[in-house]
Design a protein around this motif. Structure first.
Motif, PDB file in Angstrom:
ATOM      1  N   ILE A 264       0.830  -1.208   0.000  1.00 58.92           N
ATOM      2  CA  ILE A 264       0.000   0.000   0.000  1.00 58.92           C
ATOM      3  C   ILE A 264       0.864   1.257   0.000  1.00 58.92           C
ATOM      4  CG2 ILE A 264      -1.620   1.349   1.400  1.00 58.92           C
ATOM      5  CD1 ILE A 264      -2.849  -1.335   2.269  1.00 58.92           C
ATOM      6  N   ALA A 265       1.908   1.269   0.824  1.00 57.37           N
ATOM      7  CA  ALA A 265       2.755   2.459   0.930  1.00 57.37           C
ATOM      8  C   ALA A 265       3.690   2.604  -0.257  1.00 57.37           C
ATOM      9  CB  ALA A 265       3.552   2.408   2.233  1.00 57.37           C
ATOM     10  N   GLY A 266       4.120   1.472  -0.842  1.00 62.69           N
ATOM     11  CA  GLY A 266       4.923   1.507  -2.066  1.00 62.69           C
ATOM     12  C   GLY A 266       6.152   2.388  -1.962  1.00 62.69           C
ATOM     13  N   ASP A 267       6.281   3.303  -2.925  1.00 65.59           N
ATOM     14  CA  ASP A 267       7.470   4.143  -3.018  1.00 65.59           C
ATOM     15  C   ASP A 267       7.542   5.213  -1.942  1.00 65.59           C
ATOM     16  OD1 ASP A 267       8.296   2.697  -5.176  1.00 65.59           O
ATOM     17  OD2 ASP A 267       7.520   4.103  -6.679  1.00 65.59           O
ATOM     18  N   ARG A 268       6.489   5.326  -1.125  1.00 68.13           N
ATOM     19  CA  ARG A 268       6.571   6.271   0.011  1.00 68.13           C
ATOM     20  C   ARG A 268       7.586   5.787   1.045  1.00 68.13           C
ATOM     21  NH1 ARG A 268       1.593   9.197   0.851  1.00 68.13           N
ATOM     22  NH2 ARG A 268       0.550   9.360  -1.172  1.00 68.13           N
ATOM     23  N   LEU A 269       7.879   4.494   1.000  1.00 69.44           N
ATOM     24  CA  LEU A 269       8.803   3.917   1.967  1.00 69.44           C
ATOM     25  C   LEU A 269      10.236   4.061   1.481  1.00 69.44           C
ATOM     26  CD1 LEU A 269       6.955   0.555   2.740  1.00 69.44           C
ATOM     27  CD2 LEU A 269       6.719   2.745   3.928  1.00 69.44           C
ATOM     28  N   ALA A 270      11.141   4.255   2.421  1.00 66.66           N
ATOM     29  CA  ALA A 270      12.560   4.266   2.087  1.00 66.66           C
ATOM     30  C   ALA A 270      12.980   2.868   1.647  1.00 66.66           C
ATOM     31  CB  ALA A 270      13.377   4.697   3.300  1.00 66.66           C
TER      32      ALA A 270
ATOM     33  N   ARG B 108      15.364   0.991   2.464  1.00 70.09           N
ATOM     34  CA  ARG B 108      15.729   0.132   3.602  1.00 70.09           C
ATOM     35  C   ARG B 108      14.480  -0.439   4.271  1.00 70.09           C
ATOM     36  NH1 ARG B 108      19.353   2.137   8.820  1.00 70.09           N
ATOM     37  NH2 ARG B 108      19.315   0.144   9.952  1.00 70.09           N
ATOM     38  N   THR B 109      13.435   0.391   4.411  1.00 68.58           N
ATOM     39  CA  THR B 109      12.198  -0.081   5.030  1.00 68.58           C
ATOM     40  C   THR B 109      11.505  -1.103   4.139  1.00 68.58           C
ATOM     41  OG1 THR B 109      11.921   2.058   6.140  1.00 68.58           O
ATOM     42  CG2 THR B 109       9.980   0.645   5.985  1.00 68.58           C
ATOM     43  N   ARG B 110      11.501  -0.860   2.832  1.00 71.50           N
ATOM     44  CA  ARG B 110      10.883  -1.820   1.913  1.00 71.50           C
ATOM     45  C   ARG B 110      11.570  -3.178   2.008  1.00 71.50           C
ATOM     46  NH1 ARG B 110      10.924   2.610  -1.832  1.00 71.50           N
ATOM     47  NH2 ARG B 110      12.583   1.635  -3.067  1.00 71.50           N
ATOM     48  N   ARG B 111      12.901  -3.162   2.046  1.00 74.24           N
ATOM     49  CA  ARG B 111      13.627  -4.428   2.133  1.00 74.24           C
ATOM     50  C   ARG B 111      13.318  -5.150   3.446  1.00 74.24           C
ATOM     51  NH1 ARG B 111      17.803  -1.148  -0.065  1.00 74.24           N
ATOM     52  NH2 ARG B 111      18.739  -0.920   2.010  1.00 74.24           N
ATOM     53  N   ALA B 112      13.235  -4.396   4.528  1.00 72.99           N
ATOM     54  CA  ALA B 112      12.955  -5.008   5.831  1.00 72.99           C
ATOM     55  C   ALA B 112      11.557  -5.628   5.853  1.00 72.99           C
ATOM     56  CB  ALA B 112      13.093  -3.972   6.943  1.00 72.99           C
ATOM     57  N   LEU B 113      10.574  -4.941   5.298  1.00 67.04           N
ATOM     58  CA  LEU B 113       9.218  -5.479   5.276  1.00 67.04           C
ATOM     59  C   LEU B 113       9.104  -6.669   4.331  1.00 67.04           C
ATOM     60  CD1 LEU B 113       7.078  -2.204   5.368  1.00 67.04           C
ATOM     61  CD2 LEU B 113       7.592  -3.770   7.247  1.00 67.04           C
ATOM     62  N   ASP B 114       9.906  -6.671   3.275  1.00 67.47           N
ATOM     63  CA  ASP B 114       9.911  -7.824   2.371  1.00 67.47           C
ATOM     64  C   ASP B 114      10.395  -9.084   3.075  1.00 67.47           C
ATOM     65  OD1 ASP B 114       8.918  -6.468   0.175  1.00 67.47           O
ATOM     66  OD2 ASP B 114      10.888  -5.988  -0.650  1.00 67.47           O
TER      67      ASP B 114
ATOM     68  N   PHE C 270      13.456  -3.921  12.948  1.00 71.42           N
ATOM     69  CA  PHE C 270      14.194  -3.527  14.149  1.00 71.42           C
ATOM     70  C   PHE C 270      14.374  -2.013  14.237  1.00 71.42           C
ATOM     71  CE2 PHE C 270      15.325  -8.013  14.187  1.00 71.42           C
ATOM     72  CZ  PHE C 270      15.272  -8.301  15.548  1.00 71.42           C
ATOM     73  N   ALA C 271      13.557  -1.244  13.520  1.00 71.04           N
ATOM     74  CA  ALA C 271      13.642   0.216  13.581  1.00 71.04           C
ATOM     75  C   ALA C 271      13.360   0.687  15.002  1.00 71.04           C
ATOM     76  CB  ALA C 271      12.645   0.838  12.615  1.00 71.04           C
ATOM     77  N   LEU C 272      13.940   1.829  15.355  1.00 71.30           N
ATOM     78  CA  LEU C 272      13.730   2.377  16.692  1.00 71.30           C
ATOM     79  C   LEU C 272      12.261   2.687  16.939  1.00 71.30           C
ATOM     80  CD1 LEU C 272      16.833   4.725  17.098  1.00 71.30           C
ATOM     81  CD2 LEU C 272      16.439   2.489  18.148  1.00 71.30           C
ATOM     82  N   ASP C 273      11.561   3.116  15.899  1.00 72.67           N
ATOM     83  CA  ASP C 273      10.121   3.338  15.995  1.00 72.67           C
ATOM     84  C   ASP C 273       9.458   2.275  15.118  1.00 72.67           C
ATOM     85  OD1 ASP C 273       7.475   4.112  15.898  1.00 72.67           O
ATOM     86  OD2 ASP C 273       7.913   6.250  15.709  1.00 72.67           O
ATOM     87  N   PRO C 274       8.875   1.239  15.720  1.00 75.38           N
ATOM     88  CA  PRO C 274       8.323   0.147  14.916  1.00 75.38           C
ATOM     89  C   PRO C 274       7.007   0.485  14.240  1.00 75.38           C
ATOM     90  CG  PRO C 274       7.873  -0.248  17.222  1.00 75.38           C
ATOM     91  CD  PRO C 274       8.732   0.985  17.162  1.00 75.38           C
TER      92      PRO C 274
ATOM     93  N   ARG D 243       6.198   3.852  12.841  1.00 74.87           N
ATOM     94  CA  ARG D 243       6.345   4.843  11.771  1.00 74.87           C
ATOM     95  C   ARG D 243       7.068   4.215  10.591  1.00 74.87           C
ATOM     96  NH1 ARG D 243       9.825   8.689   9.692  1.00 74.87           N
ATOM     97  NH2 ARG D 243       8.872  10.697   9.128  1.00 74.87           N
ATOM     98  N   LEU D 244       6.372   4.108   9.448  1.00 73.77           N
ATOM     99  CA  LEU D 244       6.962   3.525   8.244  1.00 73.77           C
ATOM    100  C   LEU D 244       7.546   4.589   7.334  1.00 73.77           C
ATOM    101  CD1 LEU D 244       4.228   0.877   7.332  1.00 73.77           C
ATOM    102  CD2 LEU D 244       6.323   0.542   8.678  1.00 73.77           C
ATOM    103  N   ALA D 245       6.911   5.738   7.293  1.00 70.47           N
ATOM    104  CA  ALA D 245       7.354   6.856   6.457  1.00 70.47           C
ATOM    105  C   ALA D 245       6.686   8.107   7.009  1.00 70.47           C
ATOM    106  CB  ALA D 245       6.967   6.638   4.998  1.00 70.47           C
ATOM    107  N   GLU D 246       6.993   9.239   6.449  1.00 67.88           N
ATOM    108  CA  GLU D 246       6.384  10.473   6.927  1.00 67.88           C
ATOM    109  C   GLU D 246       4.867  10.391   6.779  1.00 67.88           C
ATOM    110  OE1 GLU D 246       6.537  15.327   6.233  1.00 67.88           O
ATOM    111  OE2 GLU D 246       7.875  13.990   5.127  1.00 67.88           O
TER     112      GLU D 246
END
Length: 497
Positions: A274-280, A282-288, A439-443, A445-448
């Motif tokens: 859903i968030a797609g390219d809004r994610l950094a 690094r976040t996309r890879r982690a969620l994958d 393992f993000a410090l804020d689990p 918040r995915l993007a702004e």
């Protein structure tokens, strides 16, 4: 949605509604978008057409966190007309030969019934029950901060809880027990994690749930079904100006109108899509890399009478874990984890009429059950569930009037978060228990302006609203600069902007 909206929540499960209520009470305009025609996600109660007037809980039926969740305590379900009914026996584990482990709400009675292992149960579970608030604060935290109220008084209980997990989550798990009944009783509740046993995450969940069975008001069932909790949340949301739109599936953030914050009550992989390219990147890879676990197949039955459990005290239980001895349950969970259907699967059963006679209509009553199965299984397990219950309740087949099964592969049609039938919205292994969804410090918040508030985020599965509450608090602070948390107590409440 033509009027300007501050916050959009995608998904109307308990976490999504908790997030929506929190934001609405802070004075924000909130809209909840639900893909299904009915509201509630894993806490819906519906007439399935199996018998006139008999309603069934689609996923959750018993709610150990209804009294214990900090969010639900603050929200105060009883003050909103939700009657939480506590059975005399929170849960039970029938065993071969007519024996059973029985977890009475009364700890002393439980200890007496466990015979030679009664003192061991009191030492392990009873001492945690004495300080269940500390155990809940640890198990239901955000995994990134020290729970409020832990220091300094809660440290001894925290250490006891950690040692209990280390013991019950490793091959040393039977060292303290001399018989077979007490370890079986604890194994049944640990199996809620739907993973190999023993394991540290399963031990953590099992010890918390076992402690709650003896603490406070036990494991309640809402009168009329789980939908009563959802109805109370929706009523409060609407009272504070929020709205819920059903039959509205969200495939991409680009499909949404301009909004300052989006909270996703979806599994981690859906959030990634859903968030797609809004994610950094690094976040996309982690969620994958986010993984799902084994599944469940749901079986709803209609009975002409109560389940004829061989052990009389099991007939008083709100929840029955059907799987046999500790070794038998562990073997069944190992088979499922390896992708095989167990010959004698772990089955969870709840008969609401034990404490809610109003659920019986015209002499017919609902029975809620699910069996642990391999991820994505398309097998109808009705016969296997009936046979497993029949082993400990001779004559059970004779009271079954109607049944329907939703195989694991079809559960996502009812709730898209249950990928492959995984009702935990993500495997409950050690890595994903600690680093959920990343393992993000804020689990959350995915993007702004984009936040995850589902069971794929801490603290994980269950009807407790904590994931939604934690995510909403971050939205209020980070997006809207609201520093004073709104009251959740019944009444006008909140902080108007």
């Amino acid at each position: 949605m033509s009027a300007p909206t501050d916050v959009l929540v995608v998904g109307s499960g308990p976490n999504g509604l908790a997030a929506a209520v929190t934001c609405a009470r802070a004075g924000l305009s909130v809209t909840v978008l639900e893909a299904q025609p009915t509201i509630g996600g894993g806490a819906r109660t519906l007439d399935l057409g199996l018998a006139d007037g008999v309603v069934h809980d689609l996923c959750s039926a018993v709610h150990p966190m209804a009294w214990a969740s900090p969010f639900l305590r603050a929200f105060d379900l009883p003050a909103r007309g939700v009657e939480l009914l506590t059975p005399e026996v929170s849960y039970a584990q029938p065993l071969p030969g007519g024996r059973a482990g029985v977890a009475f709400h009364d700890l002393d009675r439980t200890v007496d019934g466990l015979g030679v292992d009664g003192p061991a149960w009191r030492s392990l579970v009873g001492r945690l029950a004495e300080h269940a608030d500390v155990v809940v604060s640890l198990a239901m935290g955000d995994r990134r901060s020290v729970p409020a109220g832990l220091l300094p008084r809660g440290v001894p209980t925290a250490l006891r809880y950690a040692l209990g997990m280390a013991e019950q989550g490793t091959p040393a798990w039977s060292a303290r027990f001399r018989g077979t009944v007490a370890p079986a009783l604890l194994t049944g509740v640990a199996a809620h994690a739907i993973t190999r046993l023993p394991s540290v995450p399963a031990a953590g969940a099992g010890l918390m749930l076992a402690a709650l069975a003896h603490a406070g008001r036990g494991w309640p069932l809402p009168r009329g079904g789980s939908g009563a909790i959802v109805a109370a949340l929706v009523a409060d949301l609407e009272a504070h100006g929020g709205t819920v739109v059903t039959d509205h599936r969200v495939s991409s953030l680009d499909d949404l109108p301009p909004v300052r914050a989006v909270l996703l009550d979806t599994d981690a992989r859906q959030a990634r899509r859903i968030a797609g390219d809004r994610l950094a990147p690094r976040t996309r890879r982690a969620l994958d890399r986010f993984r799902f676990g084994a599944g469940v197949a749901k079986v709803d039955l209609v009975l002409s009478g109560p389940v004829p459990w061989e052990h009389p005290d099991v007939r008083r239980a709100g929840t029955v874990h059907v799987g046999g001895t500790r070794a038998q349950v562990a073997a069944a969970e190992a088979a499922v984890a390896a992708g095989r259907h167990a010959a004698h699967p772990t089955v969870l059963v709840s008969e609401p009429s034990v404490v809610d006679p109003g659920r019986t209509v015209g002499g017919l009553r609902p029975l809620w059950a699910y069996a642990h199965v391999p991820a994505g299984s398309d097998v109808d397990v009705t016969d296997a569930v009936v046979a497993q219950v029949e082993r400990y309740a001779p004559g059970f087949r004779d009271v079954v009037v109607a049944a329907r099964c939703v195989p694991a592969a079809r559960l996502p049609h009812h709730d898209a978060n249950y990928v492959g039938g995984d009702i935990s919205a993500g495997a409950m292994d050690l890595r994903q228990t600690l680093g959920r969804p990343t393992f993000a410090l804020d689990p959350y918040r995915l993007a702004e302006g984009v936040y995850l508030c589902s069971a794929s985020a801490p603290p994980g599965p269950g009807v407790h609203g904590m994931g939604g509450w934690f995510a909403a608090r971050r939205v209020l602070r980070q997006v809207f600069d609201v520093r004073e948390l709104p009251s959740l107590a019944p009444g006008p409440g909140g902080r108007r902007r």
